[in-house]
Design an enzyme around this catalytic site. Structure first.
Site, PDB file in Angstrom:
ATOM      1  N   LYS A 173       0.875  -1.181   0.000  1.00 30.81           N
ATOM      2  CA  LYS A 173       0.000   0.000   0.000  1.00 30.81           C
ATOM      3  C   LYS A 173       0.907   1.224   0.000  1.00 30.81           C
ATOM      4  O   LYS A 173       1.433   1.612   1.022  1.00 30.81           O
ATOM      5  CB  LYS A 173      -0.851  -0.067   1.261  1.00 30.81           C
ATOM      6  N   GLU A 246       8.422   1.119  11.864  1.00 33.98           N
ATOM      7  CA  GLU A 246       9.514   2.099  11.716  1.00 33.98           C
ATOM      8  C   GLU A 246       8.857   3.468  11.691  1.00 33.98           C
ATOM      9  O   GLU A 246       8.287   3.861  10.680  1.00 33.98           O
ATOM     10  CB  GLU A 246      10.287   1.863  10.410  1.00 33.98           C
ATOM     11  N   CYS A 280      13.715   9.852   7.784  1.00 39.04           N
ATOM     12  CA  CYS A 280      13.354   9.454   9.154  1.00 39.04           C
ATOM     13  C   CYS A 280      14.543   9.577  10.081  1.00 39.04           C
ATOM     14  O   CYS A 280      14.455  10.184  11.138  1.00 39.04           O
ATOM     15  CB  CYS A 280      12.814   8.035   9.151  1.00 39.04           C
ATOM     16  N   GLU A 378       9.337  16.697  15.102  1.00 32.39           N
ATOM     17  CA  GLU A 378      10.102  16.286  13.923  1.00 32.39           C
ATOM     18  C   GLU A 378       9.811  17.270  12.788  1.00 32.39           C
ATOM     19  O   GLU A 378       8.675  17.335  12.313  1.00 32.39           O
ATOM     20  CB  GLU A 378       9.667  14.876  13.529  1.00 32.39           C
TER      21      GLU A 378
HETATM   22  P1  NAD Z   1       1.994   8.612   7.456  1.00 31.13           P
HETATM   23  O1  NAD Z   1       1.964   7.898   8.758  1.00 31.13           O
HETATM   24  O2  NAD Z   1       1.123   9.787   7.282  1.00 31.13           O
HETATM   25  O3  NAD Z   1       1.633   7.617   6.272  1.00 31.13           O
HETATM   26  C1  NAD Z   1       2.342   6.408   6.057  1.00 31.13           C
HETATM   27  C2  NAD Z   1       1.466   5.409   5.331  1.00 31.13           C
HETATM   28  O4  NAD Z   1       0.408   4.957   6.191  1.00 31.13           O
HETATM   29  C3  NAD Z   1       0.791   5.944   4.079  1.00 31.13           C
HETATM   30  O5  NAD Z   1       0.887   4.953   3.071  1.00 31.13           O
HETATM   31  C4  NAD Z   1      -0.654   6.128   4.513  1.00 31.13           C
HETATM   32  O6  NAD Z   1      -1.572   6.030   3.470  1.00 31.13           O
HETATM   33  C5  NAD Z   1      -0.820   4.959   5.465  1.00 31.13           C
HETATM   34  N1  NAD Z   1      -1.927   5.088   6.416  1.00 31.13           N
HETATM   35  C6  NAD Z   1      -2.582   6.200   6.811  1.00 31.13           C
HETATM   36  N2  NAD Z   1      -3.504   5.913   7.757  1.00 31.13           N
HETATM   37  C7  NAD Z   1      -3.433   4.572   7.961  1.00 31.13           C
HETATM   38  C8  NAD Z   1      -4.094   3.660   8.837  1.00 31.13           C
HETATM   39  N3  NAD Z   1      -5.035   4.069   9.685  1.00 31.13           N
HETATM   40  N4  NAD Z   1      -3.739   2.362   8.794  1.00 31.13           N
HETATM   41  C9  NAD Z   1      -2.765   1.937   7.969  1.00 31.13           C
HETATM   42  N5  NAD Z   1      -2.093   2.754   7.118  1.00 31.13           N
HETATM   43  C10 NAD Z   1      -2.425   4.055   7.114  1.00 31.13           C
HETATM   44  O7  NAD Z   1       3.527   9.000   7.230  1.00 31.13           O
HETATM   45  P2  NAD Z   1       4.146   9.877   6.071  1.00 31.13           P
HETATM   46  O8  NAD Z   1       3.753  11.294   6.309  1.00 31.13           O
HETATM   47  O9  NAD Z   1       3.875   9.250   4.753  1.00 31.13           O
HETATM   48  O10 NAD Z   1       5.707   9.714   6.347  1.00 31.13           O
HETATM   49  C11 NAD Z   1       6.437  10.573   7.164  1.00 31.13           C
HETATM   50  C12 NAD Z   1       6.724   9.929   8.500  1.00 31.13           C
HETATM   51  O11 NAD Z   1       7.325   8.646   8.302  1.00 31.13           O
HETATM   52  C13 NAD Z   1       7.721  10.692   9.322  1.00 31.13           C
HETATM   53  O12 NAD Z   1       7.280  10.746  10.666  1.00 31.13           O
HETATM   54  C14 NAD Z   1       8.990   9.871   9.229  1.00 31.13           C
HETATM   55  O13 NAD Z   1       9.885  10.025  10.305  1.00 31.13           O
HETATM   56  C15 NAD Z   1       8.457   8.499   9.145  1.00 31.13           C
HETATM   57  N6  NAD Z   1       9.433   7.602   8.534  1.00 31.13           N
HETATM   58  C16 NAD Z   1      10.042   6.675   9.315  1.00 31.13           C
HETATM   59  C17 NAD Z   1      11.004   5.838   8.780  1.00 31.13           C
HETATM   60  C18 NAD Z   1      11.705   4.805   9.618  1.00 31.13           C
HETATM   61  O14 NAD Z   1      12.381   3.948   9.059  1.00 31.13           O
HETATM   62  N7  NAD Z   1      11.566   4.832  10.921  1.00 31.13           N
HETATM   63  C19 NAD Z   1      11.330   5.952   7.434  1.00 31.13           C
HETATM   64  C20 NAD Z   1      10.682   6.915   6.658  1.00 31.13           C
HETATM   65  C21 NAD Z   1       9.721   7.730   7.233  1.00 31.13           C
END
Ligand code: NAD
Length: 472
Positions: A173, A246, A280, A378
């Protein structure tokens, strides 16, 4: 089996006609690149049913054959690398050059090969006379891979390559902000795999919410924000899916006294500004001893002012725009708040509309207090708060005073001193004289609100497997 060479141009293979999907824009210019399919929860049900049906035969192929296929996929990613990088650059915004689009596509091939080549034999955990206990690693079943928009291709590979290697099938997804990059990557995988083994369901947040708690899903690999991670934990109460989370980071870096500032400046800069700060595990709060504070602030400001930013397809650029409007607003708010609190903006500090609507200047902020939102939250953008400290104890305490614990770094010419500080930092990884460097054989994951579970290497293979003890 399926075709193994690309038959049609990349965009044609993954987009749908206008009116049948959602318009996806170039992150820098907002020009429409193409239309992404919008799958529904019914499409999701079908993809999961197909993945369940395909899983036993895929598992039965065995490690050697699955690894052979993964190596062929890695070769094919390399064969199509330039087209993949150009699409990624436009949709995500990251420039082709620097630690950006070409680098990301290259990492996809490296991580895929590594998942194929990492050995995982059954482990003998007890032996006495003729008695033995062995741990074997079976597939879990169907893995749901849910990813973010910042490194969309690379993070998808981190999730799906180990899953496939271990005999699972996968439903991906992608983030609604970067579906085309992920669809393109999954297209390369899918043309080497039997039908149903991997599929991408490119829906909106409803599909995200439905996939995590779906009764046909055995494991969720999730990378994204801490807020969504909490929702996924709740969803997993329905299907008891295993989770690797993550989540967000607010990584601290500590520059110890007597550091050679000129020697570390470039690495420090890229530890902060990699992918225009949308990473991240990039450095998000920097603590510098007061004796070298001005020197470090100035070195970073000079690099921020002189590093080329602009459209990703221009070979000269190495910094790009924020990927989306929401993230642009977050970064603008945090910098405006810092300014209003009296912090010193040493470089940047403003949007850069001449470059495009979502560009924000590379920004260095000094003389800011610990309670400022730019320090506590962040920022996920091209902005770094630099904070002075007097003694190292105090720096360690302030670095650890965070809900997050993804990465951290210590910078010093004295390795023993740096290791002593590293031992006391609360993070999944502490780097010394670098920040954010990843290695496909070295486990990676967070502590505290940055999530749980590890990816990469042997630990990453075990995370997508069911341990089974055979005892006699
Ligand atoms: P997000 O949490 O908004 O979205 C991530 C994904 O989750 C998207 O595909 C979204 O459609 C999906 N999603 C949304 N609601 C959901 C639900 N209820 N159930 C399941 N899936 C759902 O994050 P983002 O804005 O896309 O990414 C940025 C964040 O990701 C930052 O906080 C960053 O630090 C983190 N990040 C972490 C890592 C790591 O390895 N720890 C790596 C990259 C990004």
């Amino acid at each position: 089996m399926t075709r193994t060479t690309a038959s049609r141009p990349l965009l044609e293979r993954i987009t749908v006609a206008e009116g049948e999907g959602r318009a996806i824009q170039d992150a820098a210019t907002r020009e429409v690149i193409g239309h992404a399919p919008v799958h529904t929860t019914e499409d999701l049900d079908r993809a999961i049913a197909a993945a369940r049906a395909a899983q036993p035969a895929w598992a039965a192929l065995g490690h050697a054959e699955r690894s052979r296929i993964l190596r062929a996929i890695a070769d094919d990613i390399e064969a199509e690398a330039e087209d993949l990088a150009r699409l990624l650059s436009r949709e995500q915004g990251k420039p082709l050059n620097g630690p950006n689009a070409r680098f990301e596509v290259g990492a996809c091939a490296v991580w895929t090969r590594n998942a194929a080549d990492t050995p995982l034999e059954p482990e003998v955990v007890f032996e006495a006379g003729a008695s033995r206990a062995e741990v074997h690693y079976d597939p879990l079943g169907v893995v749901a891979a849910i990813g973010p928009w910042n490194w969309p291709m690379m993070i998808t590979v981190w999730q799906i390559a180990p899953s496939l290697r271990m005999g699972n099938t996968v439903v991906v997804k992608p983030s609604e902000h970067t579906p085309l990059s992920v669809l393109a990557l999954v297209d390369v995988f899918a043309r080497h795999l039997p039908s149903g083994v991997v599929a991408a369901v490119s829906g909106d947040r409803e599909v995200g919410a439905a996939i995590a708690g779906h009764e046909g899903v055995d494991k969720v690999m999730f990378t994204g924000s801490t807020a969504t991670g909490r929702r996924i934990v709740e969803s997993s109460a329905q299907n008891l899916a295993r989770l690797t989370l993550e989540l967000g980071g607010n990584d601290a870096g500590i520059v110890l006294p007597d550091t050679d500032v000129a020697a570390i400046a470039q690495d420090l800069f890229w530890g902060i500004f990699i992918n225009t700060g949308q990473t991240c595990a990039s450095l998000k709060r920097l603590y510098v001893h007061e004796s070298q504070y001005e020197q470090v602030v100035q070195a970073l400001a000079d690099l921020a002012a002189s590093t080329p930013m602009g459209h990703g397809l221009d070979e000269a650029n190495v910094l790009g725009p924020l990927q989306n409007e929401t993230q642009f607003q977050i970064v603008s708010r945090l910098v405006d708040d810092a300014r209003a609190r009296g912090a010193r903006i040493v470089a940047g500090g403003h949007p850069a509309p001449a470059l495009g609507p979502l560009f924000f200047e590379a920004t260095v902020v000094a003389d800011i207090d610990d309670a400022a939102p730019l320090v506590v939250e962040e920022q996920f953008g091209p902005v770094i708060p630099v904070l002075a400290y007097t003694d190292v104890e105090e720096a360690v305490r302030r670095a650890n005073d965070s809900a997050q614990g993804l990465g951290a770094s210590v910078w010093s010419q004295d390795l023993d001193a740096a290791k002593a500080v590293a031992a006391r930092l609360q993070a999944g990884t502490v780097w010394i004289n670098q920040h954010g460097g990843l290695n496909p054989q070295v486990p990676f994951g967070g502590v505290k609100a940055s999530g749980y579970g590890q990816e990469f290497g042997v630990a990453g293979l075990k995370a997508v497997a069911a341990p089974k003890v055979i005892s006699y």
